[in-house]
Design a protein around this motif. Structure first.
Motif, PDB file in Angstrom:
ATOM      1  N   SER A 101     -37.425  40.002  -6.045  1.00  0.00           N
ATOM      2  CA  SER A 101     -38.677  39.270  -5.839  1.00  0.00           C
ATOM      3  C   SER A 101     -38.584  37.863  -6.418  1.00  0.00           C
ATOM      4  CB  SER A 101     -39.840  40.008  -6.495  1.00  0.00           C
ATOM      5  OG  SER A 101     -39.958  41.295  -5.976  1.00  0.00           O
ATOM      6  N   SER A 102     -38.067  37.748  -7.615  1.00  0.00           N
ATOM      7  CA  SER A 102     -37.915  36.435  -8.251  1.00  0.00           C
ATOM      8  C   SER A 102     -36.964  35.555  -7.452  1.00  0.00           C
ATOM      9  CB  SER A 102     -37.409  36.586  -9.683  1.00  0.00           C
ATOM     10  OG  SER A 102     -38.350  37.255 -10.472  1.00  0.00           O
ATOM     11  N   SER A 125     -41.328  22.063  -6.928  1.00  0.00           N
ATOM     12  CA  SER A 125     -41.023  22.306  -8.335  1.00  0.00           C
ATOM     13  C   SER A 125     -41.329  23.748  -8.696  1.00  0.00           C
ATOM     14  CB  SER A 125     -41.840  21.367  -9.223  1.00  0.00           C
ATOM     15  OG  SER A 125     -43.216  21.647  -9.066  1.00  0.00           O
ATOM     16  N   PHE A 126     -40.684  24.244  -9.716  1.00  0.00           N
ATOM     17  CA  PHE A 126     -40.891  25.614 -10.173  1.00  0.00           C
ATOM     18  C   PHE A 126     -41.999  25.688 -11.210  1.00  0.00           C
ATOM     19  CE2 PHE A 126     -37.195  26.391  -7.927  1.00  0.00           C
ATOM     20  CZ  PHE A 126     -36.734  27.677  -8.065  1.00  0.00           C
ATOM     21  N   CYS A 168     -39.175  33.928 -16.980  1.00  0.00           N
ATOM     22  CA  CYS A 168     -39.135  32.871 -17.995  1.00  0.00           C
ATOM     23  C   CYS A 168     -38.408  31.637 -17.448  1.00  0.00           C
ATOM     24  CB  CYS A 168     -38.476  33.368 -19.279  1.00  0.00           C
ATOM     25  SG  CYS A 168     -36.705  33.535 -19.186  1.00  0.00           S
ATOM     26  N   SER A 169     -38.575  30.529 -18.122  1.00  0.00           N
ATOM     27  CA  SER A 169     -38.004  29.267 -17.647  1.00  0.00           C
ATOM     28  C   SER A 169     -36.483  29.323 -17.556  1.00  0.00           C
ATOM     29  CB  SER A 169     -38.441  28.116 -18.547  1.00  0.00           C
ATOM     30  OG  SER A 169     -38.003  28.338 -19.876  1.00  0.00           O
ATOM     31  N   ALA A 203     -32.111  29.109  -9.794  1.00  0.00           N
ATOM     32  CA  ALA A 203     -31.887  27.880  -9.036  1.00  0.00           C
ATOM     33  C   ALA A 203     -30.404  27.502  -9.050  1.00  0.00           C
ATOM     34  CB  ALA A 203     -32.733  26.746  -9.600  1.00  0.00           C
ATOM     35  N   LYS A 204     -29.767  27.672 -10.197  1.00  0.00           N
ATOM     36  CA  LYS A 204     -28.338  27.370 -10.309  1.00  0.00           C
ATOM     37  C   LYS A 204     -27.514  28.295  -9.415  1.00  0.00           C
ATOM     38  CE  LYS A 204     -24.573  27.247 -13.652  1.00  0.00           C
ATOM     39  NZ  LYS A 204     -24.163  27.614 -15.006  1.00  0.00           N
TER      40      LYS A 204
END
Length: 145
Positions: free
Chosen positions: A22-23, A36-37, A81-82, A89-90
């Motif tokens: 899901s993430s 942006s996240f 979490c951030s 993203a990486k």
């Protein structure tokens, strides 16, 4: 006793997989849209927690299985979490790079990068990748009179 432990472990792995998937799906969408996240206030009482967390909340509201996975999963493994957002993203960037490099192979290419700054001093960069198809060039030369 060991059967119950194995069942709980299998169930927790399944819940983890749902949270991770899901993430990742939310991350892929935000990346594809160039959004942006993170937001300014990501606390649970915030009205707008940022695109990623708001999208996860929307996904939980629209899918009972996802809501169940986030509600029943450990609070220390929510995949929101951030640091996790940056890692997702990486990973997406690495996958895209791998696909591009696979398509390039040993073909000749050029890269054109243009950077501009607007009046509010925000910088934007455009990257253009141009492939040179040697096969078509040779085909063109062999057909010329």
């Amino acid at each position: 006793m060991s059967n119950k432990l194995a069942c709980a472990t299998k169930e927790s792995k399944e819940l983890y997989k749902i949270r991770l998937t899901s993430s990742l799906e939310c991350s892929r969408y935000l990346i594809a849209q160039g959004l942006s996240f993170r937001g300014h206030d990501e606390s649970s009482t915030s009205f707008n927690k940022g695109n990623f967390l708001e999208m996860i909340d929307w996904y939980k509201d629209s899918n009972e299985e996802v809501r169940n996975a986030f509600d029943r999963g450990g609070k220390n493994c929510q995949m929101t979490c951030s640091d996790i957002q940056k890692e997702l993203a990486k990973c997406c960037a690495e996958e895209v790079t791998e696909v591009i490099m696979g398509e390039l192979g040993d073909k000749k290419f050029s890269v054109l990068i243009d950077e501009s700054r607007d009046i509010s001093v925000k910088e934007q960069m455009a990257v253009m990748l141009r492939l040179v198809f040697v096969f078509w060039f040779h085909l063109f030369i062999s057909r010329s009179p």
